[in-house]
Motif scaffolding. Structure first.
Motif, PDB file in Angstrom:
ATOM      1  N   TRP A  58       6.537  -0.566   4.488  1.00  0.00           N
ATOM      2  CA  TRP A  58       5.319  -0.207   5.227  1.00  0.00           C
ATOM      3  C   TRP A  58       5.635   0.740   6.376  1.00  0.00           C
ATOM      4  O   TRP A  58       4.925   1.724   6.592  1.00  0.00           O
ATOM      5  N   THR A  64      -0.548   5.244   6.949  1.00  0.00           N
ATOM      6  CA  THR A  64      -0.858   3.812   7.063  1.00  0.00           C
ATOM      7  C   THR A  64      -2.321   3.581   7.434  1.00  0.00           C
ATOM      8  O   THR A  64      -2.712   2.456   7.699  1.00  0.00           O
ATOM      9  N   HIS A  70      -4.332   1.046   2.840  1.00  0.00           N
ATOM     10  CA  HIS A  70      -4.804  -0.334   3.041  1.00  0.00           C
ATOM     11  C   HIS A  70      -4.772  -1.127   1.737  1.00  0.00           C
ATOM     12  O   HIS A  70      -4.465  -2.320   1.737  1.00  0.00           O
ATOM     13  N   ARG A  73      -1.173  -2.028   1.114  1.00  0.00           N
ATOM     14  CA  ARG A  73      -0.829  -3.128   2.025  1.00  0.00           C
ATOM     15  C   ARG A  73      -1.364  -4.453   1.478  1.00  0.00           C
ATOM     16  O   ARG A  73      -0.652  -5.455   1.428  1.00  0.00           O
ATOM     17  N   GLU A  74      -2.613  -4.446   1.051  1.00  0.00           N
ATOM     18  CA  GLU A  74      -3.213  -5.659   0.493  1.00  0.00           C
ATOM     19  C   GLU A  74      -2.485  -6.109  -0.775  1.00  0.00           C
ATOM     20  O   GLU A  74      -2.322  -7.318  -0.998  1.00  0.00           O
ATOM     21  N   TRP A  76       0.720  -5.603  -1.518  1.00  0.00           N
ATOM     22  CA  TRP A  76       2.008  -6.179  -1.122  1.00  0.00           C
ATOM     23  C   TRP A  76       1.816  -7.581  -0.544  1.00  0.00           C
ATOM     24  O   TRP A  76       2.590  -8.488  -0.846  1.00  0.00           O
ATOM     25  N   LEU A 171       2.445  -6.318   9.414  1.00  0.00           N
ATOM     26  CA  LEU A 171       2.035  -5.068   8.767  1.00  0.00           C
ATOM     27  C   LEU A 171       0.789  -4.537   9.461  1.00  0.00           C
ATOM     28  O   LEU A 171      -0.324  -4.740   8.992  1.00  0.00           O
ATOM     29  N   HIS A 173      -2.277  -2.446  10.575  1.00  0.00           N
ATOM     30  CA  HIS A 173      -3.099  -1.406   9.961  1.00  0.00           C
ATOM     31  C   HIS A 173      -3.930  -0.772  11.077  1.00  0.00           C
ATOM     32  O   HIS A 173      -4.519  -1.438  11.900  1.00  0.00           O
TER      33      HIS A 173
END
Length: 174
Positions: A58, A64, A70, A73-74, A76, A171, A173
């Protein structure tokens, strides 16, 4: 060595008093504890490395803030959450099944009591007592097995949830 022999004999006597259903309770208990130990090992040894890798990936990303970032990220977080929750349903199922296996022992013990009553009559209390022992000991063993599993599986679940929340917090955001 003598201590081990004494322990083995006491376990053998316990199983002889409680019936063959105690072997099934022991297998369920063993499997439940193997799975719980594996989950503790995962939470303390494997997941921290996985978390560092996700955070490093990340932090290495240029983007990012976009919608795509996003979603990545979700994804992962979802993959890590899935790994954290692995085998928890099986552990909970084993916890729930242990008292039921004990109840199976109760039924088989009561059948032994009724068989004794049918063949010997109600006058032989010693024969009836062995069947009653066979009816109560597996129930107790199943309940003790379930109680040990309830406490530790709840603790495991809380640790997994906390690990997931820490990952989410790690992480950012924008």
């Amino acid at each position: 060595m003598l201590v081990l022999i004494e322990i083995w004999e006491s376990v053998r006597d316990f199983v002889a008093t409680g019936g063959q259903v105690l072997y099934v309770v022991a297998i369920a208990l063993f499997l439940m504890w193997v799975l719980m130990i594996e989950r503790y090992w995962f939470l303390t040894s494997v997941f921290p490395k996985m978390k560092k890798g996700i955070i490093a990936n990340w932090d290495a990303r240029q983007d990012t803030t976009s919608w795509y970032a996003h979603r990545i990220r979700e994804a992962w977080i979802s993959e890590a959450s899935e790994k954290l929750d692995e085998r928890m349903l099986l552990i909970k199922t084993l916890v729930a099944v242990c008292p039921l296996i004990g109840l199976l022992g109760t039924v088989t013990g009561m059948i032994a009591v009724f068989e004794t009553m049918a063949t010997q009559g109600t006058g032989n209390a010693r024969l009836m007592a062995s069947g009653i022992s066979m009816a109560t000991i597996p129930t107790m063993a199943g309940m003790v097995a379930a109680l040990s599993g309830v406490f530790f599986s709840t603790r495991l679940e809380a640790k997994a949830k906390m690990a997931k929340n820490k990952l989410i917090d790690s992480l950012p955001h924008h």
